[in-house]
Design a protein around this motif. Structure first.
Motif, mmCIF file in Angstrom:
data_model
loop_
_atom_site.group_PDB
_atom_site.id
_atom_site.type_symbol
_atom_site.label_atom_id
_atom_site.label_comp_id
_atom_site.label_asym_id
_atom_site.label_seq_id
_atom_site.Cartn_x
_atom_site.Cartn_y
_atom_site.Cartn_z
ATOM 1 N N ASN A 178 -11.638 0.407 -3.109
ATOM 2 C CA ASN A 178 -10.236 0.430 -2.722
ATOM 3 C C ASN A 178 -10.109 0.645 -1.213
ATOM 4 O OD1 ASN A 178 -8.976 -0.081 -5.211
ATOM 5 N ND2 ASN A 178 -9.302 2.034 -5.865
ATOM 6 N N TYR A 224 0.863 -1.188 0.000
ATOM 7 C CA TYR A 224 0.000 0.000 0.000
ATOM 8 C C TYR A 224 0.888 1.223 0.000
ATOM 9 C CZ TYR A 224 0.670 0.887 5.083
ATOM 10 O OH TYR A 224 1.184 1.175 6.325
ATOM 11 N N LEU A 246 -3.301 5.724 -8.640
ATOM 12 C CA LEU A 246 -4.383 4.861 -9.150
ATOM 13 C C LEU A 246 -4.038 4.365 -10.550
ATOM 14 C CD1 LEU A 246 -7.483 6.893 -7.933
ATOM 15 C CD2 LEU A 246 -7.072 4.470 -7.401
ATOM 16 N N TRP A 285 -2.148 1.220 -7.915
ATOM 17 C CA TRP A 285 -2.280 1.151 -6.450
ATOM 18 C C TRP A 285 -3.761 1.047 -6.077
ATOM 19 C CZ3 TRP A 285 1.824 0.450 -3.347
ATOM 20 C CH2 TRP A 285 3.084 0.729 -3.875
ATOM 21 N N THR A 286 -4.037 0.235 -5.049
ATOM 22 C CA THR A 286 -5.428 0.050 -4.618
ATOM 23 C C THR A 286 -5.604 0.311 -3.122
ATOM 24 O OG1 THR A 286 -5.022 -2.294 -4.238
ATOM 25 C CG2 THR A 286 -5.901 -1.695 -6.406
ATOM 26 N N LYS A 287 -4.482 0.535 -2.423
ATOM 27 C CA LYS A 287 -4.563 0.716 -0.964
ATOM 28 C C LYS A 287 -3.763 1.962 -0.582
ATOM 29 C CE LYS A 287 -4.675 -4.304 -0.417
ATOM 30 N NZ LYS A 287 -4.206 -4.817 -1.722
ATOM 31 N N ILE A 294 -10.568 7.365 -4.809
ATOM 32 C CA ILE A 294 -10.235 5.934 -4.920
ATOM 33 C C ILE A 294 -11.476 5.052 -5.047
ATOM 34 C CG2 ILE A 294 -8.084 6.285 -3.629
ATOM 35 C CD1 ILE A 294 -9.315 4.864 -1.237
#
Ligand SMILES: C[C@H](O)[C@@H](O)[C@@H](O)[C@H](O)C(=O)O
Ligand SMILES: [Mg+2]
Length: 438
Positions: free
Chosen positions: A243, A188, A210, A214-216, A239
């Motif tokens: 997410n 993350y 994004l 990245w998702t966290k 997000i």
């Protein structure tokens, strides 16, 4: 393993002026200059061991001083002598009859212990020609256990229980290692939302992240409630609902204040609140955990947790739901092995802390080992990543699609570029001389 007698210990004060642009800023550390006490162990062979511990600016010179004070304990030892009884060597450093008074096993002296032991582990991995995670993953469990000092934790984890955890996780080890080499370990990012960043910066960095997969995301909170609401709303909107969002207060609040404040941020669905209050307040963390559980918000802590005994009590008191090991805060790999194994025993996920210079480089080895040889799970697990200062390392982290790709170079990824060290050495390095002139 031949020779490798440690004939010299060098330590340097290396600082990066990150505070100028508010990188790394949070509710308590408003002007952090990411820094390290950087250690090089010279040996009687061509191999050297590189180690470091992370600090924030002015405190670095005190850590450097503590490393010098401990260095007599490592000088003249061969690597074989150390690793032949690593538990004994850990105790030698942590229990020295005169030095332990300024600890024991906490604060500056523990940071210094970490720097020296990180260099020893780096040397060991280099001698074996493996990255540290692989050295650990390949090590015979009995040998691995022999590196841990179980003093003060046997009421929570005995040697036999630790061994059983490692033996149980032997099933599927090879598959997990192959999976890591293929996909990497989930990460993350904290780099989009340091407290000193403007909303515009936050928006831009978050959109870029994004786009990179990245998702966290972790957001700094804790200084001003209205700011927090605005920033969390902004980032949640960017997000989307699926997410993951985490929030980090860096010890800003009292216990009840933490509960009230985080309750007001619950609508943004953070997975965890990190360091809501004093890092030593185990029962306080337990109260906060209990109060926030109905909102589905866990408590995370560890970056300023002194040692294995503190982690033991946090786990015994159900005071945290995410264990944030740090490669430089406690007594290096030796103590982190104890913490990782205790977390497994209590079934609490390990999500390492890496917000600092060099911390990503080091801690990736520990979390890879955790997955391959201990927890065997990725559920609710991820490793922090910050996008700063990697260019100063000989083997910088490799991130692909928001995953840490396992390092291949032998060692613990601690070695810095000599040119970078010279430039950033405090106070004589070029970077600091230039700042002085302004
Ligand atoms: C001063 C540092 O940047 C901290 O803010 C940082 O370690 C942070 O707590 C984190 O979780 O990454
Ligand atoms: Mg933090």
């Amino acid at each position: 393993m031949s020779g490798s007698k440690i004939i010299n210990v060098r330590v340097r004060d290396v600082r990066f002026p990150t505070s100028l642009e508010q990188h790394g800023s949070d509710a308590m550390h408003t002007d952090p200059d990411y820094s390290v006490a950087y250690v090089v162990l010279d040996t009687d062979t061509e191999l050297k061991g590189y180690g470091l511990t992370f600090t924030v600016g002015r405190g670095t010179e005190i850590v450097v001083c503590a490393v010098k004070a401990l260095s007599t304990l490592v000088l003249g030892k061969t690597l074989e002598e150390i690793t032949g009884d690593f538990r004994g060597f850990y105790r030698l450093l942590s229990s020295d009859g005169q030095m332990r008074w300024i600890g024991p096993e906490k604060g500056v002296i523990q940071l210094a212990t970490a720097a020296i032991l990180n260099a020893v582990w780096d040397l060991w991995a280099r001698v074996e020609g493996k990255p540290l995670w692989k050295l650990l993953a390949d090590m015979d469990p009995v040998k691995l256990i022999s590196c841990i000092d179980f003093r003060y934790i046997t009421d929570a984890l005995t040697e036999q229980q630790a061994l059983d955890i490692l033996l149980k996780a032997k099933t599927g080890k090879k598959t997990r290692e192959e999976q890591m080499l293929r996909e990497g370990y989930p990460a993350y990012t904290t780099s989009c939302a340091w407290l000193g960043y403007t909303d515009q910066q936050l928006t831009q960095l978050c959109s870029e992240a994004l786009a990179q997969g990245w998702t966290k995301f972790k957001v700094k909170v804790g200084a001003d409630m209205q700011d927090d609401i605005r920033r969390c709303r902004l980032i949640r909107k960017l997000i989307g609902p699926d997410n993951t969002l985490m929030i980090d207060a860096n010890q800003r609040w009292d216990v009840n204040e933490a509960v009230n404040w985080v309750t007001k941020l619950a609508e943004f669905h953070p997975l965890w609140i990190e360091e809501p209050t004093c890092p030593d307040d185990i029962l306080g963390h337990a109260s906060i955990s209990k109060a926030l559980a109905p909102f589905g918000i866990g408590v995370a802590s560890g970056e300023q947790c002194h040692n294995r005994v503190m982690f033991k009590q946090f786990l015994q008191a159900s005071a945290l739901q995410f264990v944030q090991i740090d490669s430089c805060r406690v007594g290096s790999v030796n103590e982190n092995l104890a913490i990782i194994l205790m977390a497994a025993k209590f079934n609490v996920p390990v999500c390492p802390h890496a917000g600092g210079v060099g911390l990503c480089e080091l801690v990736q080895h520990l979390i890879l080992f955790d997955y391959i040889s201990v927890s065997a799970s990725l559920s609710n697990r991820m490793c922090e990543y910050v996008d700063h200062l990697h260019e100063h390392f000989k083997s910088p982290t490799i991130i692909r699609n928001a995953h840490y790709i396992p390092p291949v170079d032998p060692g613990f990824s601690c070695e810095m570029l000599e040119e970078s060290v010279q430039k950033h050495q405090y106070p004589d390095g070029e970077v600091w001389r230039d700042i002085e002139k302004q």
